[in-house]
Design a protein around this motif. Structure first.
Motif, PDB file in Angstrom:
ATOM      1  N   UNK A  75     -10.818   0.303 -19.443  1.00  0.00           N
ATOM      2  CA  UNK A  75     -11.633   1.192 -18.347  1.00  0.00           C
ATOM      3  C   UNK A  75     -10.931   2.349 -17.536  1.00  0.00           C
ATOM      4  N   UNK A  78     -11.080   5.597 -18.437  1.00  0.00           N
ATOM      5  CA  UNK A  78     -12.071   6.158 -18.087  1.00  0.00           C
ATOM      6  C   UNK A  78     -12.182   6.921 -16.432  1.00  0.00           C
ATOM      7  N   UNK A  82     -13.822  10.436 -14.898  1.00  0.00           N
ATOM      8  CA  UNK A  82     -14.462  10.470 -13.740  1.00  0.00           C
ATOM      9  C   UNK A  82     -13.957  11.489 -12.752  1.00  0.00           C
ATOM     10  N   UNK A 321     -26.026   1.168 -23.905  1.00  0.00           N
ATOM     11  CA  UNK A 321     -25.647   0.024 -22.822  1.00  0.00           C
ATOM     12  C   UNK A 321     -25.463  -1.260 -23.457  1.00  0.00           C
ATOM     13  N   UNK A 328     -18.055  -5.878 -22.806  1.00  0.00           N
ATOM     14  CA  UNK A 328     -17.728  -6.899 -21.613  1.00  0.00           C
ATOM     15  C   UNK A 328     -17.839  -8.250 -22.020  1.00  0.00           C
ATOM     16  N   UNK A 363     -12.891  -3.403 -16.397  1.00  0.00           N
ATOM     17  CA  UNK A 363     -12.895  -3.025 -15.101  1.00  0.00           C
ATOM     18  C   UNK A 363     -11.450  -2.392 -14.294  1.00  0.00           C
ATOM     19  N   UNK A 364     -11.395  -1.356 -13.147  1.00  0.00           N
ATOM     20  CA  UNK A 364     -10.151  -1.036 -12.822  1.00  0.00           C
ATOM     21  C   UNK A 364      -8.841  -2.022 -12.795  1.00  0.00           C
ATOM     22  N   UNK A 384      -3.179   4.834  -6.771  1.00  0.00           N
ATOM     23  CA  UNK A 384      -4.201   4.993  -7.510  1.00  0.00           C
ATOM     24  C   UNK A 384      -5.066   5.950  -6.777  1.00  0.00           C
TER      25      UNK A 384
ATOM     26  N   UNK B  45     -13.027   0.450  -6.090  1.00  0.00           N
ATOM     27  CA  UNK B  45     -11.917   0.315  -7.061  1.00  0.00           C
ATOM     28  C   UNK B  45     -10.542   0.201  -6.470  1.00  0.00           C
ATOM     29  N   UNK B  52     -16.161  -4.643  -8.927  1.00  0.00           N
ATOM     30  CA  UNK B  52     -16.429  -3.560 -10.074  1.00  0.00           C
ATOM     31  C   UNK B  52     -16.483  -4.183 -11.233  1.00  0.00           C
ATOM     32  N   UNK B  53     -16.256  -5.455 -11.505  1.00  0.00           N
ATOM     33  CA  UNK B  53     -16.165  -6.240 -12.668  1.00  0.00           C
ATOM     34  C   UNK B  53     -17.478  -7.068 -12.869  1.00  0.00           C
ATOM     35  N   UNK B  60     -24.532  -3.977 -17.462  1.00  0.00           N
ATOM     36  CA  UNK B  60     -23.190  -3.223 -17.495  1.00  0.00           C
ATOM     37  C   UNK B  60     -22.683  -3.577 -16.238  1.00  0.00           C
ATOM     38  N   UNK B  61     -21.144  -3.799 -16.039  1.00  0.00           N
ATOM     39  CA  UNK B  61     -20.725  -3.821 -14.818  1.00  0.00           C
ATOM     40  C   UNK B  61     -20.894  -2.561 -13.867  1.00  0.00           C
ATOM     41  N   UNK B  63     -18.624  -1.016 -12.253  1.00  0.00           N
ATOM     42  CA  UNK B  63     -17.466   0.031 -12.749  1.00  0.00           C
ATOM     43  C   UNK B  63     -18.208   1.069 -13.578  1.00  0.00           C
ATOM     44  N   UNK B  64     -18.763   0.648 -14.708  1.00  0.00           N
ATOM     45  CA  UNK B  64     -19.332   1.429 -15.764  1.00  0.00           C
ATOM     46  C   UNK B  64     -20.383   2.171 -15.169  1.00  0.00           C
ATOM     47  N   UNK B  67     -19.566   4.719 -12.493  1.00  0.00           N
ATOM     48  CA  UNK B  67     -18.630   5.803 -13.260  1.00  0.00           C
ATOM     49  C   UNK B  67     -19.666   6.772 -13.758  1.00  0.00           C
TER      50      UNK B  67
END
Lengths: 643, 89
Positions: A75, A78, A82, A321, A328, A363-364, A384, B45, B52-53, B60-61, B63-64, B67
């Motif tokens: 992720x 991504x 963004x 999705x 995930x 996740x980040x 970040x 974040x 976020x997870x 879907x989490x 974060x996704x 975003x």
């Protein structure tokens, strides 16, 4: 990995390069005037300009770097998508219309419109050149990364080929040919990536990935009992001495003298891969000379799903999705590496398997770039936040994006073309997540080169698709680099020579000066592309955004919204923003590690991305200098309020 | 369009100050809306990455979903801006 030359790819590549040059020469025969050369005569349709925005912006970094980062780390890549897209909000809501209203040919024109100051002209021109050069580096590195597997040439040959073609494009028809090249490549890139994403979703996810011919990819061994490896017939365990002492590896020599390296995980071992660069420059893979012939070895392609939800072997087709949900809930074998410097002067990089749950990489904070967001220390998170700020503020400060506002006829067209650009670019960035995750699980990743992830994903689907995608990616580089060289040549010929140095040049001489400048910048781009060959292109673009945002944004915003702004304030803000961000970058841990090869712990500045410090610094300097210098109206030139 | 001389005349649009003021105000308002949305993403974040997870929408989490929402919101706000902007007469 050694990539075999794909002749289909070569043909498609030649077709694209020929078509791009033909367009340039055709348009070059029509666009002779300076205004045509620098701003396409202001006659580009807004819809074409909108897609050309996408073509200009969706660079090698967007395409190769982001997909590569997602493929290697998940992720975190991504986050760049963004940030890059969010930056267009600044461009649309704050910059687009006023910039067009102040409109001339270059970014410096807009800043200097109300002052006619030589200081502003010089500072803005230098800023344009610095930002363009920093942005050129990743584009050229990406070009080399693409041409290398396509033609089988070394990286530097790819960089030179791209540099020469781009210089030809720019010197033929300037902004007209640049616009059309960007329009074509922008459309093709978005459509092709959408098509690949559909194929990817239809294929679903599997624990046994195959190549384009349906042949199963070799999976490297994992979780093997140590005794099974060390006790094999003819196997000799090498002592843990020298640089290998206290390292979590077991080296086993077989009866043929080949040394394999395994990474320890308790009593279990997992197969690793090694790439050794000897003192004389020769390369060894897993202890054998690097190559494809008998007695030689090459690094194996990597990246696959080791566990799918429900323990199934393959999922079948998935919706958008559903695909993300599956990722995930899966476990993927990612790869990490460690460098070991041997006593004989050789350096070995050990690439080892790292089973990673989807909940972690989706996740980040899963990549080395952003891992500090998971730290408890406030200071660690600033890197970040600073990068995300730079991406947000940088887009509207990039000279090659700003000059595109001069190619349309009025402010409404500027606004409309930005909206078209946001739609195309936003759609593409959504696709990057799918392309990156698809590459991550395709079993075809090159463990040494994240930039090749997207083309190799296409190769895992279809050889012809790989050829077309590589060729489109090649034109992607051409489009962006030509935009950058246009911006740089405009800064030299228009801002520096004509406006700052007051050289008396007629139309022909100005265009000729711009073309010579374009050739010089093209040459510089080639040199930079070779020097920075090994860096992730996405990270390099982050630097360019930091410098652009720090140098240009405070001046642009304050000029538009604060009528007390003076020419001295603008000049000072540009210079301080540019120098402070550049210095910060060169003194950062990332530069120590990747540029100088020094211990990053010795870096002088506390984090690598400067924007969170240098953008406010630019604003502060502008305000202070403006307040201590006479008001604009007292200096002879009034600055009317924007609204 | 004129040549490259800095002081050469460039075709200027007819501008209505009230329209420019209105469009600017709209731009700033929409910009602030997006900045708040983007700031929320950065804050989550950076300071609560574990949040976020967590699954959020269609499993879907966050974060996704967040975003994707930022990308879609950019386009939606851009279209709103197109709609509310006025033209100079």
């Amino acid at each position: 990995m050694i990539h075999e030359t794909s002749w289909i790819a070569v043909l498609v590549f030649l077709f694209f390069a020929g078509a791009v040059l033909a367009i340039s020469f055709y348009l070059g025969s029509k666009a002779k005037s300076a205004s045509g050369y620098f701003a396409a005569g202001g006659g580009i349709h807004w819809a074409v300009n909108g897609i050309a925005f996408a073509g200009d912006y969706l660079s090698a970094a967007s395409f190769l770097g982001i997909c590569g980062m997602i493929a290697f780390y998940g992720y975190d890549g991504f986050l760049y998508s963004i940030g890059y897209l969010a930056g267009w909000i600044v461009a649309l809501f704050i910059i687009a219309e006023p910039l067009k209203r102040l409109g001339r040919f270059t970014f410096a024109d807009a800043l200097d419109n109300k002052f006619n100051s030589r200081g502003i002209k010089l500072a803005a021109a230098i800023s344009t050149l610095v930002v363009s050069c920093f942005y050129l580096i990743p584009q050229m590195v990406g070009a080399g990364a693409l041409v290398q597997p396509l033609l089988g040439f070394p990286h530097y040959v790819g960089v030179i080929v791209v540099g020469l073609i781009v210089t030809m494009i720019v010197t033929t028809a300037g902004m007209v040919s640049t616009t059309w090249v960007q329009f074509i490549k922008g459309s093709m890139l978005v459509l092709l990536c959408a098509f690949i994403t559909v194929l990817l979703l239809m294929r679903g996810v599997t624990t046994k990935p195959t190549d384009a011919n349906g042949k199963e990819v070799r999976i490297l061994k994992r979780g093997v009992p140590a005794a099974e490896v060390t006790g094999a017939a003819g196997a000799t365990v090498l002592p843990e001495d020298g640089a290998w002492k206290a390292k979590p590896y077991v080296r086993v020599k077989n009866s043929a003298g080949v040394v394999s390296v395994w990474r320890k995980d308790g009593d279990l071992l997992s197969e690793a891969q090694t790439l050794t660069v000897q003192k004389d420059g020769k390369k060894l893979v897993n202890g054998l000379p690097r190559g494809k012939r008998a007695g030689e070895a090459d690094l194996a392609p990597v990246g696959y799903v080791s566990k799918l939800p429900g323990g199934v072997e393959k999922t079948g087709p998935k919706g958008p999705f559903g695909f993300l949900r599956t990722m995930q809930e899966s476990e993927v074998i990612l790869w990490s590496n460690e460098k070991i410097a041997e006593a004989d002067g050789s350096a070995t990089t050990v690439y080892y398997q790292k089973p990673t749950p989807g909940s972690d990489f989706m996740a980040p904070g899963s990549s080395p770039t952003f891992k500090k967001v998971r730290s408890a220390k406030l200071f660690d998170k600033l890197d970040f936040l600073s990068l995300m700020l730079a991406l947000f503020c940088g887009t509207a400060s990039l000279p090659h994006i700003l000059i595109r506002y001069y190619t349309v006829k009025d402010q409404i067209s500027a606004r409309k073309s930005t909206v078209v650009g946001i739609a195309a670019i936003g759609f593409f960035y959504v696709l990057t997540l799918y392309l990156g995750l698809g590459a991550m699980t395709s079993g075809n990743l090159d463990v040494t080169d994240s930039n090749m992830s997207a083309p190799l994903l296409a190769r895992s689907l279809n050889e012809f698709l790989f050829a077309v995608l590589s060729a489109v990616a090649f034109t992607t580089v051409l489009g962006t680099v030509s935009g950058l060289i246009m911006a740089a040549s405009g800064a030299v010929a228009h801002d520096l020579m004509t406006n700052f140095m007051k050289m008396k040049l007629d139309e022909f001489q100005k265009v000729r000066a711009a073309k010579i400048a374009a050739m010089c910048v093209g040459l510089l781009a080639i040199c930079l592309g070779i020097l920075f060959a090994k860096m992730n292109v996405n990270f390099l673009v982050g630097w360019a955004f930091n410098i652009a945002a720090s140098a240009n944004l405070p001046a642009l915003v304050m000029l538009l919204f604060w009528k007390r702004t003076t020419k001295q304030g603008i000049t000072a803000a540009i210079i301080v923003g540019m120098i402070s961000s550049l210095a910060w970058i060169l003194l950062s841990a990332q530069a120590y590690k990747d540029v100088y090869g020094l211990d990053p712990a010795r870096a002088i500045v506390p984090f690598s991305q400067p924007a969170i410090v240098t953008i406010p610094l630019g604003f502060l300097v502008l305000i202070l200098v403006s307040l201590i210098t006479p008001r604009p109206e007292e200096q002879g030139k009034a600055v009317p309020a924007r609204a | 369009m004129a040549g490259l001389d800095f002081k050469a005349p460039v075709a200027q649009e007819q501008e209505d100050a009230a329209v420019v003021a209105h469009n600017t105000r709209m731009g700033v308002i929409l910009f602030v809306v997006y900045v708040l949305f983007y700031g929320g993403f950065m804050a989550l974040s950076a300071f609560w990455p574990e949040v976020m997870s967590k699954p959020f929408l269609f499993d879907a989490n966050l974060a996704v979903v967040y975003g994707f929402a930022l990308i879609v919101a950019a386009l939606v706000l851009a279209l709103v801006y197109m709609k509310v902007c006025r033209k100079s007469k």
